[in-house]
Scaffold this active site. Structure first.
Site, mmCIF file in Angstrom:
data_model
loop_
_atom_site.group_PDB
_atom_site.id
_atom_site.type_symbol
_atom_site.label_atom_id
_atom_site.label_comp_id
_atom_site.label_asym_id
_atom_site.label_seq_id
_atom_site.Cartn_x
_atom_site.Cartn_y
_atom_site.Cartn_z
ATOM 1 N N THR A 1 0.823 -1.211 0.000
ATOM 2 C CA THR A 1 0.000 0.000 0.000
ATOM 3 C C THR A 1 0.860 1.264 0.000
ATOM 4 O OG1 THR A 1 -1.444 1.295 1.448
ATOM 5 C CG2 THR A 1 -0.101 -0.319 2.524
ATOM 6 N N ASP A 2 0.276 2.367 -0.450
ATOM 7 C CA ASP A 2 0.993 3.652 -0.394
ATOM 8 C C ASP A 2 1.074 4.192 1.035
ATOM 9 O OD1 ASP A 2 -1.680 4.368 -0.057
ATOM 10 O OD2 ASP A 2 -1.656 5.976 -1.551
ATOM 11 N N GLU A 3 0.295 3.571 1.964
ATOM 12 C CA GLU A 3 0.276 4.097 3.335
ATOM 13 C C GLU A 3 1.619 3.925 4.045
ATOM 14 O OE1 GLU A 3 -3.246 3.614 5.589
ATOM 15 O OE2 GLU A 3 -4.473 3.214 3.831
ATOM 16 N N TYR B 1 -1.640 -0.343 10.916
ATOM 17 C CA TYR B 1 -1.795 -1.028 9.616
ATOM 18 C C TYR B 1 -0.609 -0.703 8.713
ATOM 19 C CZ TYR B 1 -3.273 -1.593 4.727
ATOM 20 O OH TYR B 1 -3.311 -1.903 3.387
ATOM 21 N N LYS C 1 2.385 -3.193 7.241
ATOM 22 C CA LYS C 1 2.644 -3.388 5.804
ATOM 23 C C LYS C 1 4.092 -2.976 5.470
ATOM 24 C CE LYS C 1 0.215 -4.588 2.926
ATOM 25 N NZ LYS C 1 -0.172 -5.930 2.402
HETATM 26 N N1 LIG Z 1 -8.039 -1.803 -0.337
HETATM 27 C C1 LIG Z 1 -7.130 -0.931 -0.736
HETATM 28 O O1 LIG Z 1 -7.480 0.220 -1.049
HETATM 29 C C2 LIG Z 1 -5.681 -1.313 -0.836
HETATM 30 C C3 LIG Z 1 -4.784 -0.407 -1.401
HETATM 31 C C4 LIG Z 1 -3.442 -0.783 -1.552
HETATM 32 C C5 LIG Z 1 -3.014 -2.031 -1.132
HETATM 33 N N2 LIG Z 1 -3.897 -2.880 -0.545
HETATM 34 C C6 LIG Z 1 -3.387 -4.211 -0.138
HETATM 35 O O2 LIG Z 1 -4.011 -5.173 -0.980
HETATM 36 C C7 LIG Z 1 -4.241 -6.371 -0.252
HETATM 37 C C8 LIG Z 1 -5.707 -6.742 -0.321
HETATM 38 O O3 LIG Z 1 -6.488 -5.686 0.212
HETATM 39 P P1 LIG Z 1 -8.084 -5.778 0.258
HETATM 40 O O4 LIG Z 1 -8.611 -4.416 0.368
HETATM 41 O O5 LIG Z 1 -8.555 -6.673 -0.822
HETATM 42 O O6 LIG Z 1 -8.271 -6.519 1.653
HETATM 43 P P2 LIG Z 1 -9.508 -7.341 2.223
HETATM 44 O O7 LIG Z 1 -9.519 -7.058 3.684
HETATM 45 O O8 LIG Z 1 -10.741 -7.103 1.421
HETATM 46 O O9 LIG Z 1 -9.098 -8.855 1.967
HETATM 47 C C9 LIG Z 1 -8.090 -9.504 2.689
HETATM 48 C C10 LIG Z 1 -8.261 -10.990 2.501
HETATM 49 O O10 LIG Z 1 -7.210 -11.649 3.228
HETATM 50 C C11 LIG Z 1 -7.772 -12.744 3.940
HETATM 51 N N3 LIG Z 1 -6.953 -12.975 5.133
HETATM 52 C C12 LIG Z 1 -6.817 -12.157 6.221
HETATM 53 N N4 LIG Z 1 -6.010 -12.724 7.129
HETATM 54 C C13 LIG Z 1 -5.608 -13.919 6.599
HETATM 55 C C14 LIG Z 1 -4.762 -14.960 7.050
HETATM 56 N N5 LIG Z 1 -4.167 -14.909 8.258
HETATM 57 N N6 LIG Z 1 -4.548 -16.025 6.244
HETATM 58 C C15 LIG Z 1 -5.144 -16.096 5.021
HETATM 59 N N7 LIG Z 1 -5.976 -15.156 4.563
HETATM 60 C C16 LIG Z 1 -6.201 -14.085 5.334
HETATM 61 C C17 LIG Z 1 -9.181 -12.308 4.294
HETATM 62 O O11 LIG Z 1 -10.025 -13.421 4.567
HETATM 63 C C18 LIG Z 1 -9.585 -11.553 3.039
HETATM 64 O O12 LIG Z 1 -10.162 -12.418 2.076
HETATM 65 C C19 LIG Z 1 -3.747 -6.108 1.171
HETATM 66 O O13 LIG Z 1 -2.466 -6.657 1.286
HETATM 67 C C20 LIG Z 1 -3.719 -4.603 1.284
HETATM 68 O O14 LIG Z 1 -2.737 -4.184 2.181
HETATM 69 C C21 LIG Z 1 -5.213 -2.557 -0.397
#
Ligand SMILES: NC(=O)c1ccc[n+]([C@@H]2O[C@H](COP(=O)([O-])OP(=O)(O)OC[C@H]3O[C@@H](n4cnc5c(N)ncnc54)[C@H](O)[C@@H]3O)[C@@H](O)[C@H]2O)c1
Length: 359
Positions: A141-143, A166, A170
């Site tokens: 993430t950009d955070e 968070y 990350k």
């Molecule tokens: N949502 C955003 O805007 C955003 C932006 C940049 C990066 N990201 C990154 O992208 C990735 C996905 O983000 P998202 O928004 O889809 O998240 P999300 O919370 O919707 O999904 C996370 C998934 O991971 C699974 N999970 C959590 N803990 C787990 C574990 N211990 N073992 C196996 N599975 C597990 C959950 O069941 C879920 O399906 C993350 O790594 C996040 O940091 C998200």
């Protein structure tokens, strides 16, 4: 030559973690449908954020397998890698909601840091004598970069300066991925993306939460003065970028992914309200009346903005959807998928796994 390449392609067994979540489900669908010769394994613990209903349309494809499991369970993960011999990992599983990280930081350290390390260990153990044609792709993430003032952009060389638990978790996982690359030669790429929005996002995050609240005519809680600024990217464009980075990114490199699309929260909420009034045939201005300013989140970063020119210039990726189009498609999706939304808000989606897999 072509023959050899095809052979390599058909041998790809890609583990995608967190594939039942918001972004992960779009990535899984993209890989399963675009690359029938790849075997795609979706590993997900199905926490509150994991919803297999997101993948109903592809769950019976021959090249798709779902595995329920926790990335922090090292015995399970080691055995899984030993048995399946995944050639590549695209790692998205994480605890992902900043507010939850403020309430329970340890859960974030466990999943995001320890979980990433367990995957790195398993991948290293399996392939350390043969890294050729293997790849560990860490989605971040950009955070991790902290906050910007009124101007400036995050580039790939911006120093890490995370503010929330968070973001710190990350950032730490990014460092471990790099350290495994430096120390053991593990072939990795990392991407750091801005805020995503689109179909299938759990309605605790700003856009789906507010869409749901507008439908139900509930208050729209805006933090502080609403001037927090974020860059927004349509989730399908993120999935396309992940495909690009996975296939054409250079090992040990980081790619920032963003929408070239900055919005102050309050301006975004007003546009959302206006689009929804139109779609729901409500009087213009009706939904804006639901806006309520609430006490700020501690450690709230003022502004994030991504310079995505590296991925644009080096990997020929740029967003394909404008914000207005993406937002409109997102609202339509939530309006047309009221059952999905109902299952998520009522908790009924949690029974889908038992129905589908424990028949
Ligand atoms: N949502 C955003 O805007 C955003 C932006 C940049 C990066 N990201 C990154 O992208 C990735 C996905 O983000 P998202 O928004 O889809 O998240 P999300 O919370 O919707 O999904 C996370 C998934 O991971 C699974 N999970 C959590 N803990 C787990 C574990 N211990 N073992 C196996 N599975 C597990 C959950 O069941 C879920 O399906 C993350 O790594 C996040 O940091 C998200």
């Amino acid at each position: 030559m072509t023959h050899i390449l095809n052979k390599q392609v058909s041998q790809k067994k890609i583990l995608i973690t967190g594939g039942a979540g918001f972004i992960g489900s779009h990535v899984v669908r993209k890989f399963v449908t675009t690359y029938p010769a790849y075997k795609i394994y979706n590993l997900d613990a199905l926490t509150y954020a994991g919803n297999l209903e997101n993948l109903r349309d592809i769950e019976n494809q021959d090249n798709y397998t779902f595995i329920k499991g926790d990335i922090t369970d090292d015995t399970f993960i080691m055995n899984l890698f030993e048995t399946e011999k995944f050639t590549d990992v695209i790692h998205l599983a994480a605890e992902s909601h900043v507010d939850r990280s403020i309430a329970d930081p340890l859960a974030f350290a466990k999943t995001n840091i320890l979980g990433t390390m367990v995957l790195l260990q398993a991948f290293k153990k399996l392939w350390q004598d043969d890294w050729k044609n293997k790849r560990f792709y860490h989605v971040s993430t950009d955070e991790v970069y902290g906050t910007l003032g009124e101007s400036g952009l995050f580039t790939e060389t911006t120093a890490y300066d995370p503010n929330s638990p968070y973001a710190a978790s990350k950032a730490s996982s990014d460092h471990f991925v790099r350290a495994y690359g430096e120390t053991y030669g593990l072939p990795y790429v990392i991407s750091n993306c801005s805020n995503n929005y689109g179909p299938n996002q759990f309605p605790e995050k700003l856009i789906p939460l507010f869409i749901n609240n507008i439908i139900e005519k509930k208050p729209l809680p805006v933090y502080g003065d609403g001037n927090y600024t974020r860059d927004w990217l349509y989730v399908l464009d993120h999935a396309i970028a992940i495909d690009k980075v996975f296939h054409t990114g250079v090992n040990t490199e980081t790619y920032n992914i963003g929408g070239f699309n900055e919005w102050k929260n309050i301006d975004l909420v007003k546009v959302l309200c206006d689009q929804m009034d139109e779609k729901l045939s409500r009087t213009k201005g009706e939904s804006q009346k639901l806006i309520t300013y609430v006490k700020d989140r501690p450690g709230h970063d003022l502004r994030y903005a991504i310079d995505a020119n590296k991925i644009k210039n080096k990997l020929s990726w740029e967003p394909s959807v404008t914000f207005e189009e993406g937002l409109s498609q997102t609202i339509d999706w939530y309006l047309n998928n009221s059952i999905w939304l109902k299952h998520v808000t009522s908790g009924a989606y949690k029974t889908y796994y038992d129905k589908q897999y424990n028949k």
